[in-house]
Scaffold this active site. Structure first.
Site, mmCIF file in Angstrom:
data_model
loop_
_atom_site.group_PDB
_atom_site.id
_atom_site.type_symbol
_atom_site.label_atom_id
_atom_site.label_comp_id
_atom_site.label_asym_id
_atom_site.label_seq_id
_atom_site.Cartn_x
_atom_site.Cartn_y
_atom_site.Cartn_z
ATOM 1 C CE LYS A 13 48.764 34.049 32.432
ATOM 2 N NZ LYS A 13 48.296 34.123 33.823
ATOM 3 N NE ARG A 88 45.365 28.070 33.444
ATOM 4 C CZ ARG A 88 44.858 29.261 33.094
ATOM 5 N NH1 ARG A 88 44.867 29.656 31.860
ATOM 6 N NH2 ARG A 88 44.381 30.058 34.013
ATOM 7 N NE ARG A 127 41.033 39.367 36.853
ATOM 8 C CZ ARG A 127 41.700 38.371 36.289
ATOM 9 N NH1 ARG A 127 42.881 38.589 35.726
ATOM 10 N NH2 ARG A 127 41.236 37.147 36.318
ATOM 11 N NE ARG A 154 38.132 35.797 34.844
ATOM 12 C CZ ARG A 154 39.301 35.308 34.435
ATOM 13 N NH1 ARG A 154 40.091 36.031 33.660
ATOM 14 N NH2 ARG A 154 39.691 34.113 34.809
ATOM 15 N NE ARG A 165 41.273 31.691 38.366
ATOM 16 C CZ ARG A 165 41.092 33.006 38.240
ATOM 17 N NH1 ARG A 165 40.362 33.678 39.121
ATOM 18 N NH2 ARG A 165 41.634 33.651 37.238
HETATM 19 P P1 AMP Z 1 42.198 32.511 32.669
HETATM 20 O O1 AMP Z 1 41.333 33.570 32.082
HETATM 21 O O2 AMP Z 1 43.439 32.245 31.870
HETATM 22 O O3 AMP Z 1 42.486 32.742 34.130
HETATM 23 O O4 AMP Z 1 41.348 31.134 32.581
HETATM 24 C C1 AMP Z 1 40.107 30.999 33.249
HETATM 25 C C2 AMP Z 1 39.772 29.517 33.406
HETATM 26 O O5 AMP Z 1 39.659 28.894 32.115
HETATM 27 C C3 AMP Z 1 40.825 28.687 34.141
HETATM 28 O O6 AMP Z 1 40.683 28.770 35.544
HETATM 29 C C4 AMP Z 1 40.515 27.281 33.603
HETATM 30 O O7 AMP Z 1 39.353 26.754 34.198
HETATM 31 C C5 AMP Z 1 40.191 27.571 32.152
HETATM 32 N N1 AMP Z 1 41.409 27.524 31.294
HETATM 33 C C6 AMP Z 1 41.968 28.576 30.616
HETATM 34 N N2 AMP Z 1 43.053 28.169 29.932
HETATM 35 C C7 AMP Z 1 43.184 26.840 30.183
HETATM 36 C C8 AMP Z 1 44.133 25.839 29.781
HETATM 37 N N3 AMP Z 1 45.169 26.139 28.980
HETATM 38 N N4 AMP Z 1 43.962 24.575 30.244
HETATM 39 C C9 AMP Z 1 42.923 24.248 31.045
HETATM 40 N N5 AMP Z 1 42.005 25.147 31.480
HETATM 41 C C10 AMP Z 1 42.125 26.421 31.042
#
Ligand code: AMP
Length: 208
Positions: A13, A88, A127, A154, A165
């Site tokens: 994404k 989400r 990654r 990360r 996740r």
């Molecule tokens: P991402 O970079 O989108 O994979 O997000 C990394 C982490 O941030 C996720 O594993 C969640 O812990 C938190 N996170 C990001 N977006 C959301 C969301 N919309 N709702 C809840 N937690 C989020």
């Protein structure tokens, strides 16, 4: 363009969003990026979010909804937005609908970047991201191919956290596929192909 990107973590994404930003200049709003910056800067939000993020769990809806209510009312988002990593959960999607209806800015599409779980585990554990410009690459990139910045892994890209996740995605986020299908907004692209091939289809699906 007012779009939501859907798909498991690591589906691509962010990579597709970066290409859309480069070509069309639409603001890319990634809740993950906002939260990582908050953790780094040790803000109140960052302190509350850190433990959830480290475990690969979702940050509570109330925090995310407040955050996005504010972010989507900033002036740049009036020109359009690419939402990456939000919504989400169904509660977040319902809150987003209410906000966009108040702002009279309906969604144009929800784009699902579709990739199998096993491919995701391989991709995410390999990654690496650029500390300077945010470029998303892999462990084959010694330095950032865009700006020669330092690449890092990360904290949540280790295998145990990645598996969690993916479970969280299956349970809490994948119901949004039907949610947006029901609103006739869902379009879907096979994300298990070279980035530029996926991007060609993304543009055609979004009629860009
Ligand atoms: P991402 O970079 O989108 O994979 O997000 C990394 C982490 O941030 C996720 O594993 C969640 O812990 C938190 N996170 C990001 N977006 C959301 C969301 N919309 N709702 C809840 N937690 C989020």
């Amino acid at each position: 363009m007012n779009i939501v990107l859907l798909g498991a973590p690591g589906a691509g994404k962010g990579t597709q969003a970066a290409k859309l930003v480069e070509e069309f200049g639409t603001p890319h709003i990634s809740t993950g990026d906002i939260l990582r910056a908050a953790v780094k800067n040790q803000t109140e939000l960052g302190k509350k979010a850190k433990a959830f993020m480290d475990a690969g769990d979702l940050v509570p809806d109330s925090l995310i909804i407040d955050l996005m209510n504010e972010r989507l009312q900033e002036p740049d988002a009036a020109t359009g937005f690419i939402l990456d990593g939000f919504p989400r959960t169904t509660a977040q999607a319902v809150a987003l609908d209410a906000l966009l209806s108040d702002l009279e800015r309906p969604l144009d599409a929800a784009l699902l970047v579709d990739v199998d779980a096993e491919v995701i585990i391989e991709r995410l554990t390999a990654r690496r991201c650029c500390k300077e410009c945010g470029y998303i690459g892999s462990k084959a990139d010694g330095v950032c191919p865009k700006c020669e910045g330092e690449m890092y892994q990360r904290d949540d890209d280790n295998e145990a956290t990645v598996r969690n996740r993916l479970d969280v995605y299956a349970k809490s986020t994948s119901p949004l596929i039907d949610y947006y299908k029901g609103k006739n907004l869902l379009v879907s692209v096979d994300g298990d192909r070279p980035v530029d091939d996926v991007y060609t289809d993304v543009k055609s699906l979004l009629k860009l």
